[in-house]
Structures are given as structure tokens and as C-alpha cells.
Design a protein around this motif. Sequence first.
Motif, PDB file in Angstrom:
ATOM      1  N   UNK A 140       0.984  -1.236  -0.122  1.00 29.26           N
ATOM      2  CA  UNK A 140      -0.064  -0.010  -0.133  1.00 29.26           C
ATOM      3  C   UNK A 140       1.092   1.336  -0.278  1.00 29.26           C
ATOM      4  N   UNK A 141       0.311   2.379  -0.520  1.00 23.97           N
ATOM      5  CA  UNK A 141       1.343   3.673  -0.557  1.00 23.97           C
ATOM      6  C   UNK A 141       1.748   3.823   0.838  1.00 23.97           C
ATOM      7  N   UNK A 142       3.183   3.938   1.087  1.00 27.73           N
ATOM      8  CA  UNK A 142       3.772   4.361   2.218  1.00 27.73           C
ATOM      9  C   UNK A 142       4.877   5.497   1.870  1.00 27.73           C
ATOM     10  N   UNK A 143       4.742   6.746   2.431  1.00 25.37           N
ATOM     11  CA  UNK A 143       5.632   7.844   2.095  1.00 25.37           C
ATOM     12  C   UNK A 143       6.737   8.227   3.131  1.00 25.37           C
ATOM     13  N   UNK A 144       6.691   7.241   4.281  1.00 23.13           N
ATOM     14  CA  UNK A 144       7.688   7.553   5.310  1.00 23.13           C
ATOM     15  C   UNK A 144       8.911   6.660   5.381  1.00 23.13           C
ATOM     16  N   UNK A 184       1.815   3.538 -22.737  1.00 20.04           N
ATOM     17  CA  UNK A 184       1.283   3.728 -21.408  1.00 20.04           C
ATOM     18  C   UNK A 184       1.175   2.257 -21.090  1.00 20.04           C
ATOM     19  N   UNK A 185       1.934   1.902 -19.844  1.00 22.56           N
ATOM     20  CA  UNK A 185       1.659   0.520 -19.551  1.00 22.56           C
ATOM     21  C   UNK A 185       0.684   0.402 -18.371  1.00 22.56           C
ATOM     22  N   UNK A 186      -0.174  -0.557 -18.243  1.00 19.37           N
ATOM     23  CA  UNK A 186      -1.285  -0.963 -17.291  1.00 19.37           C
ATOM     24  C   UNK A 186      -0.853  -2.241 -16.882  1.00 19.37           C
ATOM     25  N   UNK A 187      -0.549  -2.724 -15.743  1.00 19.58           N
ATOM     26  CA  UNK A 187      -0.580  -4.138 -15.250  1.00 19.58           C
ATOM     27  C   UNK A 187      -1.484  -4.367 -13.882  1.00 19.58           C
ATOM     28  N   UNK A 188      -2.036  -5.542 -14.073  1.00 21.45           N
ATOM     29  CA  UNK A 188      -3.016  -5.876 -12.813  1.00 21.45           C
ATOM     30  C   UNK A 188      -2.434  -7.294 -12.400  1.00 21.45           C
ATOM     31  N   UNK A 213       9.948  -8.218  -6.665  1.00 15.23           N
ATOM     32  CA  UNK A 213      10.686  -7.427  -7.545  1.00 15.23           C
ATOM     33  C   UNK A 213      10.103  -6.732  -8.613  1.00 15.23           C
ATOM     34  N   UNK A 214      10.407  -5.474  -8.762  1.00 12.56           N
ATOM     35  CA  UNK A 214       9.468  -4.509  -9.586  1.00 12.56           C
ATOM     36  C   UNK A 214       9.897  -5.320 -11.075  1.00 12.56           C
ATOM     37  N   UNK A 215       8.617  -5.124 -12.151  1.00 11.04           N
ATOM     38  CA  UNK A 215       8.865  -5.506 -13.502  1.00 11.04           C
ATOM     39  C   UNK A 215       9.784  -4.855 -14.298  1.00 11.04           C
ATOM     40  N   UNK A 238      13.707  -0.777 -16.563  1.00 11.37           N
ATOM     41  CA  UNK A 238      12.834  -1.116 -15.272  1.00 11.37           C
ATOM     42  C   UNK A 238      11.981  -0.183 -15.012  1.00 11.37           C
ATOM     43  N   UNK A 239      10.851  -0.746 -14.519  1.00  8.00           N
ATOM     44  CA  UNK A 239       9.787   0.256 -13.788  1.00  8.00           C
ATOM     45  C   UNK A 239       9.220  -0.064 -12.368  1.00  8.00           C
ATOM     46  N   UNK A 240       8.250   0.470 -11.971  1.00  7.93           N
ATOM     47  CA  UNK A 240       8.046   0.399 -10.607  1.00  7.93           C
ATOM     48  C   UNK A 240       6.553   0.716 -10.537  1.00  7.93           C
ATOM     49  N   UNK A 241       5.962   0.087  -9.475  1.00  7.74           N
ATOM     50  CA  UNK A 241       4.400   0.455  -9.294  1.00  7.74           C
ATOM     51  C   UNK A 241       3.875   1.852  -9.665  1.00  7.74           C
ATOM     52  N   UNK A 242       4.828   2.776  -9.303  1.00  3.23           N
ATOM     53  CA  UNK A 242       4.715   4.130  -9.763  1.00  3.23           C
ATOM     54  C   UNK A 242       4.329   4.251 -11.164  1.00  3.23           C
ATOM     55  N   UNK A 243       4.763   3.739 -12.079  1.00  9.22           N
ATOM     56  CA  UNK A 243       4.598   3.471 -13.364  1.00  9.22           C
ATOM     57  C   UNK A 243       3.352   2.980 -13.920  1.00  9.22           C
ATOM     58  N   UNK A 244       2.557   2.255 -13.237  1.00  6.43           N
ATOM     59  CA  UNK A 244       1.415   1.528 -13.474  1.00  6.43           C
ATOM     60  C   UNK A 244       0.303   2.528 -14.202  1.00  6.43           C
ATOM     61  N   UNK A 245       0.053   2.603 -15.312  1.00  5.28           N
ATOM     62  CA  UNK A 245      -0.675   3.417 -15.955  1.00  5.28           C
ATOM     63  C   UNK A 245      -0.280   4.497 -16.245  1.00  5.28           C
TER      64      UNK A 245
END
Length: 620
Positions: free
Chosen positions: A38-42, A419-423, A433-435, A452-459
Amino acid sequence: MSALLCVCLSGCSLVKLKEESKTFYSSTVLAGYVSSAAPWDKPIVVAAYSTRNGRLEIAHHTVLHEAGGYELIVQKGEYGLFAFGDANGNLRLDAGEPVGDYAPAPVPASGTGAVVNLDFVISAKAQGAIPPGTSVAAAASGNQHSTQVGAIAKLDDALFSSESGRRGYWAPVDFFKEVGGNIYFLEEYDPRKTPILFVHGAAGSPQDWKYFLQRLDRSRYQPWVFYYPSGASLDSMSYLLYWKLGNLQRRYHYDRLYLTAHSMGGLVVRSFLANYGEQFPAAKLFVSLSTPWGGDALADSGVAYSPAVIPSWNDVRASGRFVQTLFQKPLPRELDYYLFFGHAGRYSPLRPASNDGAITLASQLRPAAQSEATRVFGYDADHIGILSSPEVFAQYAALLKAADKRDRGGDAARNGNVRVAFSYARPDEHPASPPVLVLTPTDPARERIVLPISARDNGRALGPFPPGDYNVGLLAHAFRATPASMPVSIGADGVADLRFLLTPQGTLSGYIGADATPADNPAGSFRRHRRDIQIESIVLTNGEDRREIRPLDETRDRTVESYMAGRDYVFNTFFSFVGLNEGSYELTIKVAGYQPYRHVYQVVPGKYGYLTPIDLSALK
């Protein structure tokens, strides 16, 4: 480098120096990626631990300012790994904070090299092995600064002091445990500005670049500084630089990078570029200042006669393996390299030849280095003064502007995006491991693009990429992507939309490592592949499923394509099995001239297990 013969003047006792060297050559670096369900910014705390009498004993911990890559250094043994979100900065897992541990555990540390891909996820789901109240250190005494790449710092921070830099030289293990090794930003990332990575030399720190940084055009460039324990093995620091820049690439997708290095830092950067530069097409410019390309004879004397030896001395030796093999691989073809040297040194009994006060001209002007340089510039400056010379900086600034014009010339065509969306087939299971996004041109003459991408790049729209026709796929360890790939035409100003579904699958992969002593494969270094053997077959079986792969007679590595297509594959000494069910598998490798290698591994779909380099030396 004359300090090599003045160990006692360093403020570091011989006893401590011996202890540091012994510890370095009996340690392993554990590295991986921590993500959050889940989002965590700390901040996030990551720790390696052993268990004694039912109690957790922390071997090393580090703090990240956000989810991402981590590094820990431990002595030979077996360790568990865990991480938790530290909302209040007390270095203790409190109720309600997300937590996760690495499985399968424990992770064996051989006392050499590095174990990587130790990736895991923190979530609100409780972990029985890590109960609330678990603390890694007292908040007042524990490490609080972030070792996650891209942490923002100020140049005048005590962290970057000259005293701290010297400590990284004389006590590299202590430095790594308390400070780490990292690429720091001096300002927020700005995609409109070109990043310039500055790398200090032996016993140096980012503050060595103060003159350059004060005069750098900050409207066009953003400075990054690589701060590392300069007493450590240069192979290790080269691999650390590769790991850090890779994580930055995943986070920010920078498409241009300039590198600037002083003294021994040039050796680290060239080693990185020669071994890993092809994976970083963004690297366009490399400038070295006063680098001992031919090594330093005083380092040979230090290794031969000093009662205690700093690990990096072994690499700076003129007669050593590192210097002797440094130019076996060329720099990337698209990179421009410029060599700066100084000649203001004076004669001394320790430096009878022409020098800059620390490094001889013969070493700075090694023919192999000159031959690959676009131009060579000499200055009436000494080894340290070259970093505060108006003439040097003026020429340096001119090279930056020239690189800008050369680089920007081809950018007009690089204006296609995807634009890449993955579910996920199972919403509660996603890759630790990020895709990685893989774009394979249909034109075989063009190079494959790996992003290399991360969850931030989804969509999100990613790019720009050169226009053309591609087959595009998504690679995620221990997951299968559907579709495996799809044809895409990337056009000017267009955005191609791609969707993938990720489903857990069992995988097992690894490689046969080259024979190596602790000196050849010190803490944090990559153990290279074995090149001088002939694999006859690799068999994986669990009684219900039997897989066999044999090397094919081909020169091109098709590991990525095979993994995405769901095929088992072997190339040279690397192998990969995909689509496995959960269970216990026996791996048997037959190599000509050796007894068969046999070992049992646990496979869990969705869990990418590390596999340390396979050692055949005991099976001869």
C-alpha cells in the motif's frame, strides 16, 4: 597515495586496520528491493538478523527514505531479513506499521561477494517472526540518514566531511555499516535538467567537488554525488555504482547522464562503464581528472611491506589484477571520454618521476587511456588543486555544452511513448521484484530496449522511445505476464496503450560462478560467470515434474525472450526454469570433467528465490 607508507599518521591504529581488512574479506553484502503493498511515504527500516536462544540479534540495519533498494553487510553465516515502515523514526516496529520478511529464509552468506535479488514486500499483514516492539537500535544512536538512492543531502552536511571521507578509506567496513554507500541528490530531481554524477577519489568525499558545484549551471544540470568507502575493493564499488544507478533508472527513467570522476574514482567509473555500461545508454559523457590509469607503485610497496593493508591498495597496485585487466573491455561506443591530467608535482624520494604531487604522469597518461580519449587536456595543477582550477573548470563547462548540443540533436525523433497498465490475477499477491518493460524491435539490426519500472509507473506514459515496430513484453520475476508480448507501433507524438495480467508462477534460475578466492570476490563484488567449462545437461525434478535443458549452439543470449515466452533455457552457464509448481525440486548439473552437482531447492510460485553462484571447485 604517499600515505600508504605512513599508516600510523592516519589516526587509525594498525590493530584496527588489520581488523578492518580481515572483516572486509570475510563479509557478504546482501542486497534487494523493498516494496510496499500500500502507499507508504515515510522511512523504511531494513535489517539482517540471526537468532540465538530465540532472540533476534541484529547484524546490520539501514534506513530508506522511501521504498526501493537496500544493502546490508554481514559476516559469514545465515541470516533472516525483515523491513518495516518506521512512521515515527524510533527504529522500532510499532503496532500498525507495515512489516515484511524475506522468505525463504535463512539466507546463507559465504563471507564473500554479494547475494542479490533479496526482494520482499511490507504490508499491514502481521508477521509472526517479527513481533511488534522489535527494535534494530536505540533511536538516539542508530543510523537515521537514508541510504536509499536519491536521498537529498546538503554538501556541507557532516556526513560529507573530509574526516568522514578519510574514515571511509581507513575503515571501509565501519563506514559502510554506519554511512553506507549511496548516490545523493543535492536538490529535488528535475527531468528537465541533465544529471551529472560526481565521484570522489581515495580518502575523498563529495565536498571535494565544492568548487565545481558552486560554478555549475544549475539551470541546466543537476549534480548527483556518489559517496562510497574508498578503502573498499574497487570491484565492489563498481558493482555498487551499477546497483545504485540501476535503481535510479527504475525510479526516474533518466535518458541522459554525464559522469565526472577524480583520481581513484576514475578507476571505479571506468570499471562500471566497461562491465555494465551497455545497460545504461543514457551515459553520454565521461570526464576523468588525475586518474592513476597505470596504478601506483607505492600501492605495490604498501601491499608488500605494510603490516596492514587497505583493500583498495590491492586494486591500485600497478602490478595488480585490477589495473592490468582494466582496459580489456572497451568503453560504450556512444560515450565520449575526456582525460584531464595535472603536472605540477615536484621531485621527491617517493616520486622521482614527473607527477602531480601524488600520481605520476606515466600513470595518468597510460597509452590505453589516451587512445580511447576523445581529447587529452593537461594543466599546471597538482592532484588536489586540479579540482579548484579556473582553467580546468572552464574547459569542463565547454565540454558539457558540447555534449548537450551533440545529445539533443537526435532527441526530436525520440518522441514515441507507451502507457503500461498491469494488474494481478491474485490481488493480494504481487511481485516483490519490480517488473521490467522489454521492447524488442522487429528490425534485428536495432537494439532491444530494457526499461526497469515500478508500481509508480502503472498506468503512466513511459518514454520517449524511437519510433518503429516492436514486440513489447513485461518481465516480472516469479510471475507470468499475459499476453507474453504484443506487437506495437510507436509513432511520433503517439501513446500506445498496453495491458498485462501478472499471474504467480514457480521459477528457479542461477549460474555457475568462476573459481574465486576471497580476494578475487570480496564483499559487495559480483562473482563472474564460469567460462571454461562444458555443460552436458541440467535436470530439475520433483518426482512429478522432470525438466531437462541442454546448451544450444548459439551466440546470442535469448534468456529474456525465453522467460517471457515460458520456456526453460540455458546460455553459457546461466539457466532458468519457469512455470514450476510449488514443491521441493532436485537440481542436477552435469559438467564435463566434474562430478554431478546436486542440490534441493524449494519453489514457491510468486516468490523469486535467490540462487547463489554455484561452486564446482569441490567436485573436480
